[in-house]
Design a protein around this motif. Structure first.
Motif, PDB file in Angstrom:
ATOM      1  N   LEU A   1       0.804  -1.354   0.009  1.00 23.57           N
ATOM      2  CA  LEU A   1       0.125   0.127  -0.107  1.00 23.57           C
ATOM      3  C   LEU A   1       0.678   1.375   0.081  1.00 23.57           C
ATOM      4  CD1 LEU A   1      -2.763  -1.401   2.472  1.00 23.57           C
ATOM      5  CD2 LEU A   1      -3.068  -1.028   0.114  1.00 23.57           C
ATOM      6  N   GLY A   2       0.785   1.867  -1.045  1.00 27.74           N
ATOM      7  CA  GLY A   2       1.527   3.147  -1.376  1.00 27.74           C
ATOM      8  C   GLY A   2       2.722   2.893  -2.437  1.00 27.74           C
ATOM      9  N   GLY A   3       2.727   3.688  -3.386  1.00 25.35           N
ATOM     10  CA  GLY A   3       3.857   3.540  -4.499  1.00 25.35           C
ATOM     11  C   GLY A   3       4.656   4.620  -4.677  1.00 25.35           C
ATOM     12  N   GLY A   4       4.943   5.259  -3.467  1.00 26.99           N
ATOM     13  CA  GLY A   4       5.926   6.195  -3.747  1.00 26.99           C
ATOM     14  C   GLY A   4       7.352   6.061  -3.593  1.00 26.99           C
ATOM     15  N   LYS A   5       8.331   6.868  -3.297  1.00 24.31           N
ATOM     16  CA  LYS A   5       9.679   6.565  -3.259  1.00 24.31           C
ATOM     17  C   LYS A   5      10.110   5.446  -2.726  1.00 24.31           C
ATOM     18  CE  LYS A   5      10.693  11.599  -2.510  1.00 24.31           C
ATOM     19  NZ  LYS A   5       9.641  12.160  -2.229  1.00 24.31           N
ATOM     20  N   ILE A   6       9.579   4.667  -1.704  1.00 22.48           N
ATOM     21  CA  ILE A   6      10.060   3.486  -1.256  1.00 22.48           C
ATOM     22  C   ILE A   6       9.122   2.341  -1.585  1.00 22.48           C
ATOM     23  CG2 ILE A   6      10.555   2.528   1.197  1.00 22.48           C
ATOM     24  CD1 ILE A   6      12.068   4.766   0.606  1.00 22.48           C
ATOM     25  N   GLY A   7       7.913   2.726  -1.747  1.00 23.19           N
ATOM     26  CA  GLY A   7       6.965   1.527  -2.068  1.00 23.19           C
ATOM     27  C   GLY A   7       7.253   1.168  -3.498  1.00 23.19           C
ATOM     28  N   SER A   8       7.631   1.932  -4.402  1.00 25.09           N
ATOM     29  CA  SER A   8       8.132   1.654  -5.869  1.00 25.09           C
ATOM     30  C   SER A   8       9.157   0.578  -5.842  1.00 25.09           C
ATOM     31  CB  SER A   8       7.921   2.870  -6.755  1.00 25.09           C
ATOM     32  OG  SER A   8       9.031   3.730  -6.023  1.00 25.09           O
ATOM     33  N   LEU A   9      10.033   1.107  -5.074  1.00 26.10           N
ATOM     34  CA  LEU A   9      11.516   0.191  -5.003  1.00 26.10           C
ATOM     35  C   LEU A   9      11.164  -1.279  -4.216  1.00 26.10           C
ATOM     36  CD1 LEU A   9      14.123  -0.316  -5.620  1.00 26.10           C
ATOM     37  CD2 LEU A   9      14.868   1.050  -3.821  1.00 26.10           C
ATOM     38  N   ILE A  10      10.519  -1.094  -3.172  1.00 23.67           N
ATOM     39  CA  ILE A  10      10.006  -2.295  -2.403  1.00 23.67           C
ATOM     40  C   ILE A  10       9.461  -3.312  -3.714  1.00 23.67           C
ATOM     41  CG2 ILE A  10       8.639  -3.516  -0.873  1.00 23.67           C
ATOM     42  CD1 ILE A  10       9.283  -1.090   1.137  1.00 23.67           C
TER      43      ILE A  10
ATOM     44  N   LEU B   1      -0.006  -3.726  -5.839  1.00 24.34           N
ATOM     45  CA  LEU B   1       0.221  -2.367  -5.110  1.00 24.34           C
ATOM     46  C   LEU B   1      -0.978  -1.592  -5.404  1.00 24.34           C
ATOM     47  CD1 LEU B   1       3.509  -0.386  -5.167  1.00 24.34           C
ATOM     48  CD2 LEU B   1       1.213   0.747  -5.617  1.00 24.34           C
ATOM     49  N   GLY B   2      -1.447  -0.901  -4.290  1.00 27.75           N
ATOM     50  CA  GLY B   2      -2.501  -0.047  -4.597  1.00 27.75           C
ATOM     51  C   GLY B   2      -1.973   1.565  -4.026  1.00 27.75           C
ATOM     52  N   ASP B   3      -2.225   2.460  -4.552  1.00 28.99           N
ATOM     53  CA  ASP B   3      -2.243   3.677  -4.458  1.00 28.99           C
ATOM     54  C   ASP B   3      -3.265   4.612  -4.901  1.00 28.99           C
ATOM     55  OD1 ASP B   3       0.622   5.504  -4.058  1.00 28.99           O
ATOM     56  OD2 ASP B   3      -0.681   6.444  -5.155  1.00 28.99           O
ATOM     57  N   VAL B   4      -3.601   5.727  -4.151  1.00 29.72           N
ATOM     58  CA  VAL B   4      -4.584   6.484  -4.541  1.00 29.72           C
ATOM     59  C   VAL B   4      -4.654   7.692  -5.465  1.00 29.72           C
ATOM     60  CG1 VAL B   4      -3.781   8.532  -2.829  1.00 29.72           C
ATOM     61  CG2 VAL B   4      -6.340   8.137  -3.254  1.00 29.72           C
ATOM     62  N   ASP B   5      -3.105   7.703  -6.096  1.00 27.06           N
ATOM     63  CA  ASP B   5      -3.071   8.709  -7.028  1.00 27.06           C
ATOM     64  C   ASP B   5      -2.787   7.973  -8.416  1.00 27.06           C
ATOM     65  OD1 ASP B   5      -1.684  10.386  -8.745  1.00 27.06           O
ATOM     66  OD2 ASP B   5      -0.263  11.128  -7.452  1.00 27.06           O
TER      67      ASP B   5
ATOM     68  N   ALA C   1       6.676  -3.673 -15.662  1.00 26.08           N
ATOM     69  CA  ALA C   1       5.889  -4.445 -16.560  1.00 26.08           C
ATOM     70  C   ALA C   1       6.345  -5.705 -16.199  1.00 26.08           C
ATOM     71  CB  ALA C   1       6.037  -4.067 -17.934  1.00 26.08           C
ATOM     72  N   HIS C   2       5.616  -6.470 -15.418  1.00 29.31           N
ATOM     73  CA  HIS C   2       5.829  -7.947 -15.004  1.00 29.31           C
ATOM     74  C   HIS C   2       4.744  -8.831 -14.682  1.00 29.31           C
ATOM     75  CE1 HIS C   2       8.185 -11.061 -12.830  1.00 29.31           C
ATOM     76  NE2 HIS C   2       9.063 -10.548 -13.296  1.00 29.31           N
ATOM     77  N   ASP C   3       4.930  -9.951 -15.263  1.00 24.42           N
ATOM     78  CA  ASP C   3       3.874 -10.914 -14.940  1.00 24.42           C
ATOM     79  C   ASP C   3       3.522 -11.146 -13.737  1.00 24.42           C
ATOM     80  OD1 ASP C   3       3.929 -11.361 -17.770  1.00 24.42           O
ATOM     81  OD2 ASP C   3       4.612 -13.135 -17.386  1.00 24.42           O
ATOM     82  N   HIS C   4       4.170 -11.141 -12.517  1.00 27.72           N
ATOM     83  CA  HIS C   4       3.724 -11.066 -11.223  1.00 27.72           C
ATOM     84  C   HIS C   4       3.532  -9.835 -10.527  1.00 27.72           C
ATOM     85  CE1 HIS C   4       4.494 -15.203 -11.677  1.00 27.72           C
ATOM     86  NE2 HIS C   4       5.783 -15.164 -11.734  1.00 27.72           N
ATOM     87  N   PHE C   5       3.165  -8.632 -11.306  1.00 25.81           N
ATOM     88  CA  PHE C   5       2.915  -7.522 -10.792  1.00 25.81           C
ATOM     89  C   PHE C   5       1.731  -6.786 -11.264  1.00 25.81           C
ATOM     90  CE2 PHE C   5       3.154  -2.726 -10.834  1.00 25.81           C
ATOM     91  CZ  PHE C   5       3.220  -2.512  -9.255  1.00 25.81           C
ATOM     92  N   GLN C   6       0.706  -6.207 -10.250  1.00 30.16           N
ATOM     93  CA  GLN C   6      -0.436  -5.664 -10.695  1.00 30.16           C
ATOM     94  C   GLN C   6      -0.502  -4.277  -9.702  1.00 30.16           C
ATOM     95  OE1 GLN C   6      -4.216  -7.930 -10.391  1.00 30.16           O
ATOM     96  NE2 GLN C   6      -2.682  -9.729 -10.064  1.00 30.16           N
ATOM     97  N   VAL C   7      -1.057  -3.091 -10.392  1.00 26.53           N
ATOM     98  CA  VAL C   7      -1.142  -2.109  -9.452  1.00 26.53           C
ATOM     99  C   VAL C   7      -2.891  -1.515  -9.927  1.00 26.53           C
ATOM    100  CG1 VAL C   7      -0.362  -0.602 -11.536  1.00 26.53           C
ATOM    101  CG2 VAL C   7      -0.453   0.313  -9.097  1.00 26.53           C
ATOM    102  N   SER C   8      -3.214  -1.011  -8.730  1.00 29.94           N
ATOM    103  CA  SER C   8      -4.725  -0.543  -8.836  1.00 29.94           C
ATOM    104  C   SER C   8      -4.784   0.810  -7.975  1.00 29.94           C
ATOM    105  CB  SER C   8      -5.562  -1.675  -8.129  1.00 29.94           C
ATOM    106  OG  SER C   8      -5.462  -2.849  -8.984  1.00 29.94           O
ATOM    107  N   SER C   9      -5.733   1.256  -8.286  1.00 22.29           N
ATOM    108  CA  SER C   9      -6.277   2.526  -7.460  1.00 22.29           C
ATOM    109  C   SER C   9      -7.060   2.263  -6.207  1.00 22.29           C
ATOM    110  CB  SER C   9      -7.224   3.493  -8.303  1.00 22.29           C
ATOM    111  OG  SER C   9      -6.315   4.213  -9.438  1.00 22.29           O
ATOM    112  N   VAL C  10      -6.668   2.816  -4.944  1.00 23.10           N
ATOM    113  CA  VAL C  10      -7.404   2.658  -3.865  1.00 23.10           C
ATOM    114  C   VAL C  10      -7.267   3.666  -2.769  1.00 23.10           C
ATOM    115  CG1 VAL C  10      -5.520   1.064  -2.685  1.00 23.10           C
ATOM    116  CG2 VAL C  10      -7.898   0.982  -2.067  1.00 23.10           C
ATOM    117  N   ASP C  11      -8.121   4.090  -2.229  1.00 21.89           N
ATOM    118  CA  ASP C  11      -8.104   5.340  -1.254  1.00 21.89           C
ATOM    119  C   ASP C  11      -8.120   4.600   0.050  1.00 21.89           C
ATOM    120  OD1 ASP C  11      -8.200   7.407   0.659  1.00 21.89           O
ATOM    121  OD2 ASP C  11     -10.124   8.268  -0.197  1.00 21.89           O
ATOM    122  N   VAL C  12      -6.851   4.472   0.967  1.00 15.63           N
ATOM    123  CA  VAL C  12      -6.576   3.870   1.806  1.00 15.63           C
ATOM    124  C   VAL C  12      -7.479   4.442   3.265  1.00 15.63           C
ATOM    125  CG1 VAL C  12      -4.640   2.348   1.274  1.00 15.63           C
ATOM    126  CG2 VAL C  12      -4.614   4.602   2.764  1.00 15.63           C
TER     127      VAL C  12
END
Length: 368
Positions: free
Chosen positions: A7-16, A30-34, A46-57
Motif C-alpha cells: 500500500l503506497g507506491g511512492g519513493k520507497i513503495g515502488s522500490l520495494i 500494489l495499491g495507491d490513491v494517485d 511491466a512484469h507478469d507477477h505485478f499488478q497495480v490498482s487505485s485505492v483510497d486507504v
C-alpha cells in the motif's frame, strides 16, 4: 508464490515492489490513491507477477474491499504513519503478515495491541531507522557481557548540499516533521526516559568530515523497551551537516511551526529540492565490559545510490527498501517462526546481511 499487497507506491513503495517482483519469488499487488502513480508503475514495472490498482486507504470500506480482492499473505504499508493502524487491523482480519515503515511510537503501540494473540507476524518499524540500525545495535550488544553505552546515529544527506538547510527531501516530508517534532525516547541511568527532539546536540567526525547529531523521534524503535534496566545509556540521533539543527529549531520552535505542520510541510516541499545524489550514513557505537575490561565496537557505513532493474535509486530508497525486503523475506522463508508482535531486534544481523536483499548494505567491514 506468496502474494504481497503493498500500500503506497511512492519513493520507497515502488522500490520495494521492484525488488520483490524482480527476485521472482513473490507476486505483488500494489495499491495507491494517485492515478498518476498507478499509471507510472504500470509502465515501469511491466512484469507478469505485478499488478497495480487505485485505492483510497483512508476510506475504510474501500481498503477492506481491496484487500479482500487481493487475498494477500503479506501486507506492506508504505503509507504515512497515521494510516497504519487501519492497515494493521485489516491484516489481522485476513490473517496476513503485516509490515510497515513507521517511525511513530504511538502507532507502533497500536500495532502491538492489534497483534495480540495473532498467528501471523506483525513487524512494524522496518527499513533503515528504525529497522536496520536496531538490528546492528542489538548484534553489537550481544558481544558484551555488560553493556554501558549504546549510540545509534543515522543520516540521509545530499552529497553536494547547495541550500541553507544543507539538506534535500529524500523521503516522506510527513515522516521527517514527525521525527523532528515528536517526543524521543532513550535510556539514561538504566531507565527508559523521554527526551526533547532537536536537543542533545553533539558533533561527530566520520571519514574526516564533520557532522552534527541531535535527538529525533522513533529511530530507536523498541530497543529502549527491550533493554531498559540492562544498559546504562542508549540513544538515537539523526546526522546532518553542521548548521541544519539551528535552522530547523528556528522553524519548528521559535516560529512555532511544530504546531502548524501542514504549513511547515508546504514550506519545506516548496523550498527544499529533492535529489537522487545522496549518501546514507550509519554509525553505531557500543561500549561495555568483556572479561572485566572496557571495550568499544563500532559499525560505520556509507551507502550511495545504486542502479536496480535499470533505474537509479537514491541511497535512502535503497537502504529503506532493502531493510524492509530482507525482513519480509526472512518471515516467509521461516513460516510459523514469527507470530504476533515482532521487534526488529528479533532478527539477527548475519541473517540480514546474508539475505539477497540485505546485500545492498554491503560492503560490510565494521562488524566482520
Amino acid at each position: 508464490m506468496p502474494k504481497i499487497c503493498i500500500l503506497g507506491g511512492g519513493k520507497i513503495g515502488s522500490l520495494i515492489a521492484t525488488l520483490l517482483v524482480e527476485c521472482g519469488d513473490f507476486e505483488v499487488v500494489l495499491g495507491d490513491v494517485d492515478p498518476e502513480v498507478v499509471a507510472r508503475l504500470k509502465e515501469e514495472i511491466a512484469h507478469d507477477h505485478f499488478q497495480v490498482s487505485s485505492v483510497d486507504v483512508q476510506d475504510g470500506k474501500a481498503l477492506g474491499r481491496f484487500i479482500d480482492s487481493v487475498g494477500p499473505e503479506g501486507i506492506i504499508s508504505c503509507l504515512p504513519y497515521f494510516c497504519n493502524q487501519a492497515v494493521g487491523e485489516q491484516a489481522r482480519a485476513c490473517g496476513a503478515n503485516y509490515f510497515d515503515l513507521t517511525e511513530d511510537v504511538e502507532v507502533t503501540r497500536k500495532i502491538r495491541e492489534v497483534s495480540e494473540g495473532a498467528s501471523s507476524a506483525f513487524v512494524p518499524q522496518c527499513g533503515l531507522a528504525p529497522g536496520f540500525i536496531s538490528i546492528v545495535a542489538h548484534e553489537l550488544m550481544t558481544r558484551f557481557e555488560t553493556v554501558d553505552i549504546v549510540k545509534m546515529r543515522v543520516g540521509a544527506l545530499p552529497v553536494n548540499p547547495s541550500n541553507v538547510l544543507k539538506y534535500s527531501l529524500t523521503w516522506s516530508t510527513d515522516g521527517l516533521i514527525n521525527e523532528y517534532g515528536n517526543t524521543c525516547y532513550g535510556i539514561e541511568n538504566s531507565q527508559e526516559v523521554s527526551l526533547l527532539p532537536l536537543e542533545g546536540y553533539e558533533t561527530i567526525s566520520i571519514d574526516g568530515l564533520l557532522y552534527e547529531a541531535f535527538n529525533t523521534s522513533g529511530g530507536l524503535g523498541t530497543l529502549a523497551d527491550t533493554y531498559a534496566g540492562k544498559v546504562r545509556t542508549m540513544n538515537y540521533k539523526t546526522l546532518r551537516y553542521p548548521g541544519h539543527c539551528e535552522k530547523i529549531h528556528l522553524l519548528m520552535n521559535d516560529l512555532k511551526l511544530n504546531d502548524d505542520r501542514e504549513t511547515l510541510k508546504r514550506i519545506l516541499e516548496k523550498a527544499v529540492p529533492k535529489t537522487l545524489q545522496d549518501v546514507v550514513l550509519i554509525y553505531t557505537s557500543v561500549t561495555g565490559l568483556r572479561k572485566g575490561e572496557l571495550y568499544e565496537e563500532n559499525f560505520v557505513q556509507k551507502i550511495y545510490p545504486q542502479t536496480i532493474a535499470g533505474k537509479l535509486w537514491s541511497a535512502i530508497q535503497v537502504t529503506t527498501a532493502a531493510g524492509m525486503c530482507s525482513v519480509v523475506d526472512l518471515v516467509f522463508e521461516r513460516p510459523g517462526t514469527y507470530r504476533g508482535f515482532v521487534t526488529q531486534e528479533t532478527f539477527d544481523l548475519p541473517s540480514i546481511l546474508d539475505n539477497r536483499f540485505g546485500r545492498y548494505f554491503q560492503p560490510y567491514d565494521s562488524c566482520s
